[in-house]
Scaffold this motif. Structure first.
Motif, short mmCIF file in Angstrom:
data_model
loop_
_atom_site.label_atom_id
_atom_site.label_comp_id
_atom_site.label_asym_id
_atom_site.label_seq_id
_atom_site.Cartn_x
_atom_site.Cartn_y
_atom_site.Cartn_z
N TYR A 1 0.83 -1.21 0.00
CA TYR A 1 0.00 0.00 0.00
C TYR A 1 0.86 1.25 0.00
CZ TYR A 1 -4.11 2.88 1.04
OH TYR A 1 -5.13 3.80 0.98
N TRP A 2 1.98 1.18 0.72
CA TRP A 2 2.90 2.32 0.86
C TRP A 2 3.28 2.90 -0.49
CZ3 TRP A 2 5.31 4.38 5.35
CH2 TRP A 2 6.40 5.23 5.11
N SER A 3 3.58 2.03 -1.45
CA SER A 3 4.05 2.50 -2.76
C SER A 3 2.96 2.54 -3.83
CB SER A 3 5.21 1.61 -3.24
OG SER A 3 4.83 0.25 -3.25
N VAL A 4 1.84 1.89 -3.60
CA VAL A 4 0.79 1.83 -4.62
C VAL A 4 -0.04 3.12 -4.66
CG1 VAL A 4 -1.41 0.69 -5.20
CG2 VAL A 4 0.62 -0.69 -4.69
N ILE A 5 -0.34 3.70 -3.52
CA ILE A 5 -1.31 4.80 -3.46
C ILE A 5 -0.80 6.16 -3.95
CG2 ILE A 5 -2.68 6.18 -1.84
CD1 ILE A 5 -3.89 3.45 -2.67
N PRO A 6 0.46 6.58 -3.67
CA PRO A 6 0.89 7.92 -4.09
C PRO A 6 0.68 8.26 -5.57
CG PRO A 6 2.42 7.10 -2.46
CD PRO A 6 1.47 5.97 -2.77
N PRO A 7 0.92 7.33 -6.52
CA PRO A 7 0.67 7.70 -7.93
C PRO A 7 -0.79 8.05 -8.18
CG PRO A 7 2.07 5.76 -7.83
CD PRO A 7 1.58 6.01 -6.43
N PHE A 8 -1.73 7.39 -7.50
CA PHE A 8 -3.14 7.70 -7.67
C PHE A 8 -3.46 9.09 -7.11
CE2 PHE A 8 -3.20 3.07 -7.92
CZ PHE A 8 -4.00 2.87 -9.04
N ILE A 9 -2.84 9.44 -5.99
CA ILE A 9 -3.02 10.78 -5.42
C ILE A 9 -2.50 11.83 -6.40
CG2 ILE A 9 -2.30 12.34 -3.57
CD1 ILE A 9 -2.30 9.95 -1.68
N ALA A 10 -1.33 11.57 -6.98
CA ALA A 10 -0.73 12.51 -7.93
C ALA A 10 -1.62 12.69 -9.16
CB ALA A 10 0.65 12.02 -8.35
N VAL A 11 -2.16 11.59 -9.69
CA VAL A 11 -3.03 11.67 -10.88
C VAL A 11 -4.27 12.50 -10.57
CG1 VAL A 11 -4.58 10.33 -12.35
CG2 VAL A 11 -2.24 9.56 -11.98
N PHE A 12 -4.88 12.24 -9.43
CA PHE A 12 -6.08 13.00 -9.07
C PHE A 12 -5.78 14.50 -9.00
CE2 PHE A 12 -8.62 15.11 -5.77
CZ PHE A 12 -9.89 14.94 -6.31
N LEU B 1 9.74 0.21 -5.98
CA LEU B 1 9.52 -0.27 -4.62
C LEU B 1 8.51 -1.42 -4.59
CD1 LEU B 1 10.45 0.27 -1.75
CD2 LEU B 1 8.58 1.92 -1.50
N THR B 2 7.45 -1.32 -5.39
CA THR B 2 6.46 -2.38 -5.44
C THR B 2 7.05 -3.65 -6.04
OG1 THR B 2 4.72 -0.71 -5.72
CG2 THR B 2 4.13 -2.99 -6.19
N GLY C 1 6.04 11.42 -12.96
CA GLY C 1 7.00 10.43 -13.46
C GLY C 1 7.94 9.95 -12.36
N LEU C 2 8.40 10.88 -11.51
CA LEU C 2 9.29 10.52 -10.41
C LEU C 2 8.57 9.62 -9.40
CD1 LEU C 2 10.98 13.99 -9.82
CD2 LEU C 2 12.13 11.92 -10.63
N ILE C 3 7.33 9.98 -9.07
CA ILE C 3 6.55 9.19 -8.12
C ILE C 3 6.26 7.81 -8.68
CG2 ILE C 3 4.31 9.01 -6.96
CD1 ILE C 3 4.38 12.12 -6.78
N LEU C 4 5.93 7.75 -9.98
CA LEU C 4 5.64 6.46 -10.61
C LEU C 4 6.88 5.58 -10.66
CD1 LEU C 4 3.43 4.79 -11.99
CD2 LEU C 4 4.17 5.77 -14.17
N PHE C 5 8.02 6.17 -10.98
CA PHE C 5 9.30 5.44 -11.01
C PHE C 5 9.60 4.86 -9.63
CE2 PHE C 5 14.17 6.00 -11.08
CZ PHE C 5 14.36 4.70 -11.51
N TRP C 6 9.48 5.70 -8.60
CA TRP C 6 9.70 5.25 -7.21
C TRP C 6 8.73 4.13 -6.84
CZ3 TRP C 6 5.73 5.98 -3.59
CH2 TRP C 6 6.05 5.64 -2.27
N ALA C 7 7.45 4.31 -7.19
CA ALA C 7 6.41 3.35 -6.82
C ALA C 7 6.62 2.00 -7.50
CB ALA C 7 5.04 3.91 -7.16
N MET C 8 6.92 2.02 -8.80
CA MET C 8 7.11 0.77 -9.54
C MET C 8 8.32 0.01 -9.03
SD MET C 8 6.19 2.05 -13.43
CE MET C 8 6.57 0.45 -14.15
#
Length: 292
Positions: free
Chosen positions: A67-78, A105-106, A96-103
């Motif tokens: 959950y830690w890494s999955v949710i931030p990209p959705f917050i950014a998109v919204f 880490l996940t 792009g930075l948040i998505l790179f980090w999220a992918m």
């Protein structure tokens, strides 16, 4: 499905998160607070409740771990879609930075997770310590508290995604720091993975980045959230200074909660770890000087 089936377990977790995001989105459509970040927080908690429900049903709190890494990209998109007049370049670079980090880490979590038969050792310890009160403790401490920390880390996005300020030199500094953070985490995790594959393990990892600091992956994580915060200054909206609560909360989480738990265990299970603590800092890549 057997809990030891990794592929099946990952599919189950993916379905849980799709449902959680969908419920969060529905809640977001129904909330009407004046501040969009409050609406996001309510939706965030709703999604966390869905994940917790399945953690309880599957008797495994590690269902929450990605959950830690999955949710931030959705917050950014919204926030991007909610601020169509913000600086386009800054918005999409930050996403792009948040998505790179999220992918990254996940993916690292997925590689190391063996399936629904596996649960983090820290959760098992909490279960042993709390007994019949484990699930209320799990909801507050393992699910809700990290959700709050990540939400606090995302607070700077409200200021940066809505800003019209032209792209500038501070943006470049923030990008560099955020990228360095992701690569520090990446390198540290890969070095640790190679160490664990060795046939004859040393008592503890202390080569590569791990020779400079005891928890380089945590250092990278703190640096990542600090980098996101620096984008606030690129917008020249200094009313957002208080969102430093995000990366400060990350320092508190890792320094005073995660690291003490891990090091207490390492002191028990890894001979000589006391020497490592005396010689190498926990989070700062600075050599300790012995006082004679």
């Amino acid at each position: 499905m057997k809990k030891s089936n990794k592929t099946g377990s990952l599919i189950v977790v993916a379905m849980i998160y799709l449902l959680a995001v969908y419920i969060g989105w529905l809640v977001l459509q129904q909330t009407s607070f004046q501040h969009s970040m409050i609406n996001i927080f309510v939706a965030d908690v709703a999604a966390t409740l869905i994940v917790f429900l399945f953690s309880f049903l599957l008797k495994n709190s590690s269902v929450y771990d990605p959950y830690w890494s999955v949710i931030p990209p959705f917050i950014a998109v919204f926030l991007i879609f909610n601020n169509p007049h913000g600086n386009f370049l800054r918005q999409y670079i930050m996403f792009g930075l948040i998505l790179f980090w999220a992918m990254r880490l996940t993916a690292n979590w997925a590689r190391g997770w063996t399936g629904l038969n596996h649960e983090d050792w820290r959760y098992k310890k909490i279960a042993a310590d709390t007994g019949k009160f484990y699930w209320p403790v799990s909801f507050i401490g393992i699910h809700l508290m990290p959700t709050l920390f990540v939400f606090l880390g995302c607070l700077p996005l409200w200021f940066t995604m809505s800003s019209h300020e032209p792209f500038n030199f501070i943006d470049i500094i923030a990008i560099l720091i955020t990228l360095i953070a992701v690569f520090v985490e990446w390198i540290a995790d890969e070095q640790l993975r190679k160490y664990k594959k060795q046939k004859k393990l040393e008592p503890y990892m202390r080569s590569g980045l791990w020779s400079l600091m005891r928890h380089p992956n945590y250092f990278g994580e703190i640096l990542f959230w600090t980098g996101l915060y620096l984008f606030v200054f690129a917008t020249k909206n200094y009313n957002g200074w208080w969102t430093a609560v995000g990366f400060v909360s990350m320092i508190i989480l890792f320094k005073f909660i995660s690291i003490p738990l891990m090091e207490k265990r390492n002191m028990t299970n890894r001979p000589g770890y006391e020497n490592y603590i005396r010689e190498v800092n926990a989070l700062l890549p600075l050599k300790k000087f012995k006082v004679r």
